[in-house]
Enzyme design. Structure first.
Site, PDB file in Angstrom:
ATOM      1  N   ASP A  11       0.791  -1.173   0.133  1.00 46.54           N
ATOM      2  CA  ASP A  11       0.028  -0.055   0.042  1.00 46.54           C
ATOM      3  C   ASP A  11       0.904   1.357   0.129  1.00 46.54           C
ATOM      4  O   ASP A  11       1.387   1.641   1.188  1.00 46.54           O
ATOM      5  CB  ASP A  11      -0.654   0.077   1.229  1.00 46.54           C
ATOM      6  CG  ASP A  11      -1.873   1.402   1.328  1.00 46.54           C
ATOM      7  OD1 ASP A  11      -1.957   1.773   0.338  1.00 46.54           O
ATOM      8  OD2 ASP A  11      -2.177   1.644   2.459  1.00 46.54           O
ATOM      9  N   GLU A  71      -1.490  -1.457  -4.376  1.00 40.73           N
ATOM     10  CA  GLU A  71      -2.757  -0.811  -4.420  1.00 40.73           C
ATOM     11  C   GLU A  71      -2.739   0.552  -5.352  1.00 40.73           C
ATOM     12  O   GLU A  71      -1.419   1.244  -5.258  1.00 40.73           O
ATOM     13  CB  GLU A  71      -2.999  -0.432  -3.052  1.00 40.73           C
ATOM     14  CG  GLU A  71      -4.441   0.405  -3.002  1.00 40.73           C
ATOM     15  CD  GLU A  71      -5.172   0.762  -1.589  1.00 40.73           C
ATOM     16  OE1 GLU A  71      -5.401   1.692  -1.241  1.00 40.73           O
ATOM     17  OE2 GLU A  71      -5.094  -0.159  -0.735  1.00 40.73           O
ATOM     18  N   ASP A 144      -2.249   0.695   7.827  1.00 45.90           N
ATOM     19  CA  ASP A 144      -1.749   0.877   6.331  1.00 45.90           C
ATOM     20  C   ASP A 144      -0.973  -0.706   6.195  1.00 45.90           C
ATOM     21  O   ASP A 144      -1.051  -1.099   4.809  1.00 45.90           O
ATOM     22  CB  ASP A 144      -0.767   2.154   6.249  1.00 45.90           C
ATOM     23  CG  ASP A 144      -1.211   3.124   6.630  1.00 45.90           C
ATOM     24  OD1 ASP A 144      -1.609   3.928   5.416  1.00 45.90           O
ATOM     25  OD2 ASP A 144      -1.369   3.698   7.487  1.00 45.90           O
TER      26      ASP A 144
END
Length: 183
Positions: A11, A71, A144
């Site tokens: 991410d 992502e 996260d």
């Protein structure tokens, strides 16, 4: 045919980069690790990008993932934030491609849908579903890292499907799939 593989999920972010690793054995996934790279203390955006690149290379060299799931930045109203997120994603992708690890990107909605069945799920819902699915003892303070882990799990769920998103196996593949974007 290889029956075991490692998937690194990322991410990307310029404040916190979350990441998680799973091992796939046959058709089963096993939790390996989740963590984050804290970048808040650095003011210089270029230093942050360098650290993202270096940490991604370190993860690749330490765990030898067979694939990377990342992502994709979501489309927001703040153009500067989008630009910074896109750079962070690009640097992480470049690290993987430089080590010839195939990279696949997924939209946040697709990741949430794969994990929870709801493309509008909250970070907390995604984290709790991962905790249940992978039998994690506890969840981190910042989510996260669970977002990075979610990208890896999403990739696992989608790996048997033909079309998973934008996927690149190396620089040549990236250039071939993006004509006119790379000069």
């Amino acid at each position: 045919m290889k029956t075991e593989k490692i998937i690194l999920g990322i991410d990307p972010g310029t404040t916190i980069m979350g990441f998680g690793l799973i091992k796939v054995v046959g058709k089963q996934m096993e939790f390996m690790q989740l963590n984050e790279l804290m970048l808040k203390k650095y003011d210089d955006h270029y230093v942050k990008l360098k650290l993202i690149f270096e940490r991604t290379i370190d993860l690749i060299d330490a765990y030898h993932p067979d694939e990377i799931a990342i992502e994709a930045p979501f489309f927001g109203k703040n153009v500067q934030s989008m630009l910074k997120l896109g750079r962070a994603q690009g640097v992480a992708m470049a690290a993987g491609l430089s080590r010839e690890v195939p990279v696949t990107e997924y939209s946040p909605k697709k990741i949430k849908m794969a994990i929870t069945g709801n493309g509008n799920a909250s970070k907390e819902q995604v984290a709790r579903m991962l905790q249940s699915t992978l039998e994690l003892k506890s969840l981190p303070k910042n989510l996260d890292s669970t977002d990075g882990l979610a990208a890896a799990v999403c990739h696992f769920y989608n790996s048997s499907r033909v079309e998973t998103g934008k996927s690149y196996s190396g620089w040549a593949s990236f250039v071939k799939k993006n004509p006119g974007k790379v000069k």
